[in-house]
Design a protein around this motif. Structure first.
Motif, PDB file in Angstrom:
ATOM      1  N   LYS A  49      19.322 -27.917 -76.379  1.00 20.56           N
ATOM      2  CA  LYS A  49      20.644 -28.420 -76.011  1.00 20.56           C
ATOM      3  C   LYS A  49      21.148 -27.808 -74.715  1.00 20.56           C
ATOM      4  O   LYS A  49      21.804 -28.482 -73.899  1.00 20.56           O
ATOM      5  N   ASN A  50      20.838 -26.517 -74.488  1.00 19.09           N
ATOM      6  CA  ASN A  50      21.357 -25.818 -73.314  1.00 19.09           C
ATOM      7  C   ASN A  50      20.432 -25.912 -72.106  1.00 19.09           C
ATOM      8  O   ASN A  50      20.575 -25.148 -71.144  1.00 19.09           O
ATOM      9  N   ALA A  51      19.482 -26.852 -72.135  1.00 18.05           N
ATOM     10  CA  ALA A  51      18.476 -26.948 -71.053  1.00 18.05           C
ATOM     11  C   ALA A  51      18.707 -28.157 -70.153  1.00 18.05           C
ATOM     12  O   ALA A  51      17.753 -28.721 -69.619  1.00 18.05           O
ATOM     13  N   GLN A  52      19.973 -28.544 -69.949  1.00 17.43           N
ATOM     14  CA  GLN A  52      20.234 -29.708 -69.110  1.00 17.43           C
ATOM     15  C   GLN A  52      19.742 -29.507 -67.685  1.00 17.43           C
ATOM     16  O   GLN A  52      19.233 -30.437 -67.051  1.00 17.43           O
ATOM     17  N   ASP A  53      19.877 -28.297 -67.159  1.00 21.35           N
ATOM     18  CA  ASP A  53      19.385 -28.039 -65.798  1.00 21.35           C
ATOM     19  C   ASP A  53      17.886 -28.300 -65.706  1.00 21.35           C
ATOM     20  O   ASP A  53      17.406 -28.848 -64.701  1.00 21.35           O
ATOM     21  N   LEU A  54      17.157 -27.918 -66.733  1.00 24.84           N
ATOM     22  CA  LEU A  54      15.713 -28.145 -66.736  1.00 24.84           C
ATOM     23  C   LEU A  54      15.412 -29.642 -66.820  1.00 24.84           C
ATOM     24  O   LEU A  54      14.491 -30.134 -66.152  1.00 24.84           O
ATOM     25  N   ARG A  55      16.173 -30.362 -67.630  1.00 26.08           N
ATOM     26  CA  ARG A  55      15.969 -31.815 -67.707  1.00 26.08           C
ATOM     27  C   ARG A  55      16.283 -32.486 -66.370  1.00 26.08           C
ATOM     28  O   ARG A  55      15.625 -33.461 -65.984  1.00 26.08           O
ATOM     29  N   ASP A  56      17.260 -31.948 -65.654  1.00 26.81           N
ATOM     30  CA  ASP A  56      17.567 -32.494 -64.329  1.00 26.81           C
ATOM     31  C   ASP A  56      16.403 -32.283 -63.362  1.00 26.81           C
ATOM     32  O   ASP A  56      16.112 -33.139 -62.524  1.00 26.81           O
ATOM     33  N   VAL A  57      15.728 -31.133 -63.491  1.00 30.75           N
ATOM     34  CA  VAL A  57      14.530 -30.887 -62.678  1.00 30.75           C
ATOM     35  C   VAL A  57      13.411 -31.821 -63.111  1.00 30.75           C
ATOM     36  O   VAL A  57      12.744 -32.448 -62.272  1.00 30.75           O
ATOM     37  N   ALA A  58      13.212 -31.943 -64.411  1.00 32.02           N
ATOM     38  CA  ALA A  58      12.133 -32.793 -64.926  1.00 32.02           C
ATOM     39  C   ALA A  58      12.258 -34.222 -64.415  1.00 32.02           C
ATOM     40  O   ALA A  58      11.255 -34.866 -64.094  1.00 32.02           O
ATOM     41  N   LYS A  59      13.474 -34.704 -64.306  1.00 33.55           N
ATOM     42  CA  LYS A  59      13.692 -36.089 -63.880  1.00 33.55           C
ATOM     43  C   LYS A  59      13.169 -36.345 -62.479  1.00 33.55           C
ATOM     44  O   LYS A  59      12.863 -37.483 -62.116  1.00 33.55           O
TER      45      LYS A  59
END
Length: 257
Positions: A183-193
């Motif tokens: 849940k707290n990994a939005q920054d990582l998901r933004d990189v993944a995108k």
């Protein structure tokens, strides 16, 4: 369907399976996992891993030394010895190697030298290298560039886009673990995108970092579809598409294309 590109099969909690690794692998296959790359952290791990791979056609393994291992073990990992260990067909890659200043900051020079030798051996045998980096992103990229390494994986990626892009520019693939589902990994998901789909891989890093909804529990290869699910949401692709893309990417990696 799914490929777990990074699991530690000799470290799994096999209590639910009565200590039987074969049952754990069968559970993963039932969940759609079609290939497993089991990772060495110690130079002698190849002994047990080669035996597992011999019993299972869909299991390959790596050879190498984790940067948090003892410096004497790292010293044994000469380029020549790594090349020798990497000869069997079931050795799919070298590593995991890399740099970890979070856990082992007192052995920086030894880590750097060992990492460079893994990259040199990787080039000699034409097999990819699996790279671990923690609190050492600048030095990690600098050494990859200095050794002109173009064939590898930044595994369990948790860094910023600048680091991802630098690795991608070197020809590397980026592998995401269950962390991308947190849940707290939005920054990582933004990189993944921002990672191109043709350079994307998935892994469990089991027994560590179980994805949601199993976060906090012991991880195992059968949970890798949950990593793919998190990425399917990131890329707005179906789970089947992510499975197909990441499987093909792994085949391309092994084929050095």
């Amino acid at each position: 369907m799914f490929v777990d590109t990074h699991c530690h099969l000799t470290m799994l909690d096999l209590t639910p399976y009565g200590g039987d690794l074969d049952q754990a692998l069968n559970e993963a296959r039932a969940a759609g996992v079609s290939k497993f790359m089991s990772i060495s952290v110690d130079l002698d791990d190849h002994i047990a891993l080669s035996a597992i791979a011999a019993r299972h056609e869909d299991v390959g393994y790596t050879v190498g030394v984790h940067p948090c291992e003892d410096v004497e073990v790292m010293a044994r990992a000469t380029t020549e010895y790594l090349v020798e260990l990497a000869q069997p067909e079931k050795v799919w890659a070298l590593g995991e190697t890399g740099l970890d200043y979070y856990h082992s900051a007192e052995f920086v020079d030894q880590q750097k030298a060992c990492f460079a030798r893994h990259l040199q051996a990787s080039k000699q045998v034409g097999k990819p290298v699996v790279v671990h980096t923690r609190s050492a992103k600048t030095d990690t990229i600098d050494i990859i560039r200095a050794e002109q390494s173009t064939h590898g994986i930044l595994h369990c990626f948790t860094e910023d886009w600048e680091t991802a892009k630098a690795a991608l520019d070197c020809g590397y693939y980026i592998s995401f673990s269950g962390i991308v589902s947190f849940k707290n990994a939005q920054d990582l998901r933004d990189v993944a995108k921002q990672v191109p789909l043709d350079r994307l891989l998935i892994e469990t890093d089991s027994p560590y970092l179980a994805p949601v909804p199993y976060r906090g529990k012991s991880n195992e290869p059968k949970y890798v579809p949950y990593v793919a699910k998190a990425l399917s949401d990131v890329y707005d692709k179906s789970l089947e598409e992510i499975a197909l893309i990441t499987r093909q990417n792994f085949e391309n990696l092994l084929a050095n294309t």
